[in-house]
Motif scaffolding. Structure first.
Motif, PDB file in Angstrom:
ATOM      1  N   ASP A 100       1.136  -0.974   0.074  1.00  0.00           N
ATOM      2  CA  ASP A 100      -0.430   0.162  -0.396  1.00  0.00           C
ATOM      3  C   ASP A 100       0.906   1.178   0.074  1.00  0.00           C
ATOM      4  O   ASP A 100       2.153   1.314  -0.027  1.00  0.00           O
ATOM      5  CB  ASP A 100      -0.707  -0.211   1.608  1.00  0.00           C
ATOM      6  N   ASP A 101      -0.089   2.292  -0.713  1.00  0.00           N
ATOM      7  CA  ASP A 101       1.087   4.048  -0.527  1.00  0.00           C
ATOM      8  C   ASP A 101       2.125   3.660  -1.274  1.00  0.00           C
ATOM      9  O   ASP A 101       2.869   4.330  -0.318  1.00  0.00           O
ATOM     10  CB  ASP A 101       0.946   4.189   1.094  1.00  0.00           C
ATOM     11  N   GLU A 145      -3.964   4.892  -6.898  1.00  0.00           N
ATOM     12  CA  GLU A 145      -5.190   4.758  -5.552  1.00  0.00           C
ATOM     13  C   GLU A 145      -5.243   6.395  -5.854  1.00  0.00           C
ATOM     14  O   GLU A 145      -4.205   7.145  -6.379  1.00  0.00           O
ATOM     15  CB  GLU A 145      -4.613   4.545  -4.450  1.00  0.00           C
TER      16      GLU A 145
HETATM   17 MG    MG Z   1      -3.217   3.951   0.300  1.00  0.00          MG
END
Ligand code: MG
Ligand code: C2E
Ligand code: MG
Length: 836
Positions: A723-724, A780
């Motif tokens: 993630d990220d 995202e």
């Molecule tokens: Mg994220």
């Protein structure tokens, strides 16, 4: 006013100058008491100085003893030599006297012989006289001399004897002619030999007056040598005959000495014996004796060198023996220094050092048996003393009731901590006071109250970290020093932990007792100037009293910090209630296939339906939950919810993947993989329909346990996503090692796609790298069609963002499926529409 009639001397009036005690009362100078009072104490000597003293005394004694021995030996040798010389001089004088007496008898015999008349009238042809020398006169000549001095008959062979009137006008002849019997004329110059001689002469009666004399000439030249030969033997003595009247040397056995010479100094003084410089110039000793019935004196002398040679030999022998003695003494002193003084010094040093520092090293026993025992005993005593000092120090720095540090030690450590951290930014002081302690004391009695204090001390100690200091600084007041706290949140955590120690009741007596406390916190951080220990302690104390007054339980000395910390603690407390009261909600945000625009799954995102604050976003409570450990319960809740929801979707004909965020703290939990399996099993969801998202920064922090958990999850078929991505600065090689299937590009990169090419290129690079590693890419935060188009061109597989849908409640999601949005989100349809 009373006067003692005595004025003390100035040195007495200032006795402190001497470092002595002042003796009061009327003392008089010279009294023992007075003297004792003023005499400065002499510092005692160390052993080495005594040894040096002994060595010096021995050396002085040896040198002076040897010198005295030499002087004594010299004196003795001198008196022995003088005695021997005196004896020889006496014998020589007697020998001369005896020879003269014999000579007289001899010539009187000759004079009485008939038929001398012929020889008195002139030389007689064929006359025969004999004279044999001996004793002191080895060279004799017998002459018959008439009154005119003509020799008529002689034992001498020299024709000069008969020279006409050879002795005419000789004084000795006149003396002989005038004598009535034989006499000795001691000093004559013999005209025949031309040498000094002694003449023994007796008159030969004639008609009326003597017609002549019989004379015996004794040549004096060999006399001294003859005496030396006869009397001195092998001794090195010289004999000298001196005529005292004329002070002339008559004969000497010294070779090289002048035949006639003044004798020098001793003679005029008429010294019998003494020291002189002999006729040959050699210094020596002598003794003399007068020859009876003459003016002669016999001097017998020896050179000093011969006399003192023995004394010098003695001196040399004494010196050698003394040297050896000194060496032996030196060796003995060295041995004493090594084996006695050395160990004594070591013991002394150890005792002195231990006097200053109880931890000073002990002496290693050595030297003689007594010293070894002494050193061992001293060590034992020092150990005992060090133990006592440690005990005293402990008593001085610790509270006797609880055994905790007291104010002294607390201050010391606090000052030390503030000095170490020059900015003093990480030091926190927590002052803890028991509420209504006096009441408790009155109700339970002092012993039970003491037991509460002791138990509280134990509980607080157990709740603290090893580096923290807990001190009891007063009746019911404890203080905690924490050295690595720089914000109010951390201080609040510690406060909470400390106050939690009082949750359980105490049992100081039969009945359990509930005890509460108030805590005041002061932080070094936030002060403009580095605070002092006193300041921090005072702030913490007043904060504690403030908390007690307000009944808040705890208080921070800085109110703005306290607000933050209170919110933090409120959140934590409320979160626990939120779980119990079912206030958490899981929202879902769809993920779409960029190429087809179809919904492929949804990310589960937690929200907190707070009763007063409304819907609280996760960023306001997830970090608190992560810090306090509540993330485990929250994560489990979301996971279970998400699995059941995905199962419902599948049951409704939408077999989608659900993505669940996982914090690193959850991965650390040993039972995490099992809990995932349980959630899947409970919902009946295949593992492949679950994707767990771990942020890149969490991945970076993952250690062995977490990585193992990830591998295990992957092994059971669960999908994993980073993630990220892009915010954790992970390297490509690191990415390669991670057991992941998806890479979610952080929305901050997607957002900036429109702003310029630079970020677009970055996204392109990430995409290329992910494809190279065989990872599926999810973008995202897609908010615009431009971004979507750009991502589509790059071959991004999936997208998520407000363009399609914000996170929505589960029911809304289900409604959408039911209302015909069969897996197609609004954003995707819009894009498709726009393309169309
Ligand atoms: Mg994220
Ligand atoms: P995340 O996992 O990166 O979640 C995506 C976040 O981006 C969500 O914020 C979502 O509302 C937001 N978002 C989605 N599309 C857009 C868009 O187009 N524009 C913008 N500006 N934002 C968009 P949210 O829901 O506030 O979640 C924030 C973070 O909280 C999540 O970031 C995640 O790290 C964490 N989080 C949420 N729920 C959980 C959970 O159950 N467990 C754990 N451990 N963390 C969670
Ligand atoms: Mg996420």
């Amino acid at each position: 006013m009373v006067h003692w009639g005595y004025v003390a001397p100035s040195w007495w009036r200032r006795p402190r100058d001497w470092g002595c005690p002042i003796v009061t009362g009327p003392t008089r100078p010279g009294s023992g008491r007075d003297a004792a009072a003023v005499a400065p104490a002499r510092a005692p000597w160390p052993v080495r100085r005594y040894l040096l003293g002994i060595g010096t005394i021995a050396l002085v004694a040896l040198v002076s003893g040897t010198a005295y021995g030499f002087a004594w030996a010299s004196q003795n040798a001198r008196s022995v030599a003088v005695g021997a010389l005196s004896f020889q001089a006496d014998r020589a004088a007697r020998s001369l006297e005896h020879a003269a007496t014999q000579g007289k008898a001899t010539i009187e015999d000759v004079a009485a012989q008939p038929g001398l008349d012929a020889a008195l009238h002139g030389p007689v042809k064929g006359c025969a006289l004999t004279a044999s020398g001996g004793g002191p006169f080895p060279d004799l000549r017998l002459d018959i001399v008439n009154a005119a001095g003509q020799v008529g008959c002689s034992s001498g062979k020299d024709s000069q004897v008969f020279a006409p009137n050879v002795h005419a006008d000789s004084s000795w002849l006149r003396t002989g002619l005038a004598a009535s019997s034989a006499i000795v004329v001691w000093d004559v110059l013999d005209p025949v030999t031309g040498q000094r001689a002694a003449v023994i002469v007796t008159p030969v009666p004639g008609t009326g007056s003597p017609a002549g004399v019989v004379a015996l000439f004794a040549n004096l030249a060999p006399t001294a040598a003859a005496l030396a030969h006869d009397l001195a033997g092998s001794r090195n003595a010289s004999f000298t005959l001196v005529d005292e009247a004329s002070q002339q040397v008559m004969s000497t056995s010294l070779t090289g000495a002048p035949a006639t010479a003044a004798l020098g100094q001793p003679f005029p003084d008429r010294q019998v014996s003494g020291e002189w410089t002999g006729l040959d110039g050699t210094p020596g000793l002598y003794s003399s004796h007068a020859v009876p019935s003459s003016d002669w004196r016999v001097y017998v002398g020896v050179p000093s060198s011969g006399v003192f040679a023995a004394a010098r030999g003695g001196l040399l022998r004494g010196g050698i023996v003394g040297l050896v003695a000194i060496l032996l003494l030196g060796a003995a002193l060295f041995l004493l220094d090594r084996r006695v003084a050395g160990p004594l010094r070591a013991v002394t040093r150890a005792v002195v050092a231990a006097g200053r520092d109880p931890g000073a090293p002990r002496v290693s026993p050595g030297g003689t048996a007594e010293l070894v025992t002494l050193a061992t005993e001293v060590n034992a005593m020092l150990d005992v003393r060090a133990g006592h000092e440690a005990q005293l120090e402990h008593q001085a720095t610790h509270d006797p009731l609880t055994g905790l540090p007291n104010t002294v030690l607390l201050r010391d450590r606090l000052e030390h901590a503030l000095r170490r951290d020059r900015r003093g930014a990480r030091v926190a002081v927590l002052s803890l006071g028991i509420d209504r302690f006096r009441t408790l004391n009155d109700a339970l009695g002092p012993d039970a109250a003491d037991r509460v204090l002791v138990e509280l001390g134990d509980r607080l100690t157990a709740a603290l970290r090893p580096g923290d200091t807990l001190a009891r600084i007063g009746g019911d007041q404890f203080v905690v020093l924490c050295e690595d706290i720089d914000d109010a949140k951390q201080a609040a955590c510690v406060t909470k932990r400390l106050r939690g120690c009082l949750d359980e009741p105490f049992h100081p007596a039969a009945e359990p007792v509930a005890v509460s406390c108030s805590v005041g916190v002061s932080l070094a951080a936030g002060h403009e100037q580095p605070p002092s220990a006193t300041q921090l302690l005072r702030e913490a104390d007043s904060a504690m009293h403030q908390a007690k007054t307000a009944g808040t339980g705890w208080s921070l000395s800085d109110h703005s910090q306290q607000a933050r910390a209170t919110a933090y603690l409120d959140t934590e407390r409320a979160l626990r209630a939120a779980l119990d009261r079912d206030e958490l909600r899981v929202y879902y945000q769809p993920l779409l296939n960029v190429a087809t625009g179809r919904v492929t799954g949804a990310e589960a995102l937690v929200r907190w339906q707070h009763p007063t604050r409304g819907l609280v976003p996760p960023m306001e409570f997830i970090p608190v939950a992560e810090e306090t450990g509540q993330i485990g319960a929250i994560g489990a809740f979301v996971l279970t919810e998400a699995c059941f929801e995905a199962a419902r979707w599948a049951a409704g004909g939408h077999p989608l993947t659900v993505s669940v965020n996982v914090a690193v703290g959850q991965l650390r939990d040993q039972g995490f993989v099992a809990s995932v399996q349980a959630a899947l099993a409970a919902a009946g969801l295949p593992a492949a329909r679950l994707c767990l998202e771990v942020t890149e920064s969490s991945m970076m922090r993952a250690s062995g346990t977490e990585t193992k958990a990830l591998e295990e999850l992957r092994r059971i078929g669960v999908r994993l996503a980073i993630d990220d991505f892009g915010t954790g600065y992970s390297s490509l090689s690191y990415l390669h090692q991670l057991p992941v299937d998806e890479l979610k590009i952080d929305r901050s990169f997607i957002n900036r796609i429109a702003a310029g090419n630079r970020d677009a290129h970055l996204v392109e690079a990430i995409m290329g790298m992910a494809h190279a590693l065989g990872l599926e890419v999810v973008a995202e935060g897609v908010e615009t069609a431009v971004q979507l188009d750009f991502l589509a061109e790059l071959g991004c597989q999936q997208a998520q963002g407000y363009l399609f849908s914000p996170p929505i409640p589960a029911e809304t999601m289900r409604d959408r499926f039911a209302s015909g949005h069969s897996g197609q989100a609004k954003g995707a349809s819009a894009r498709d529409t726009s393309r169309a």
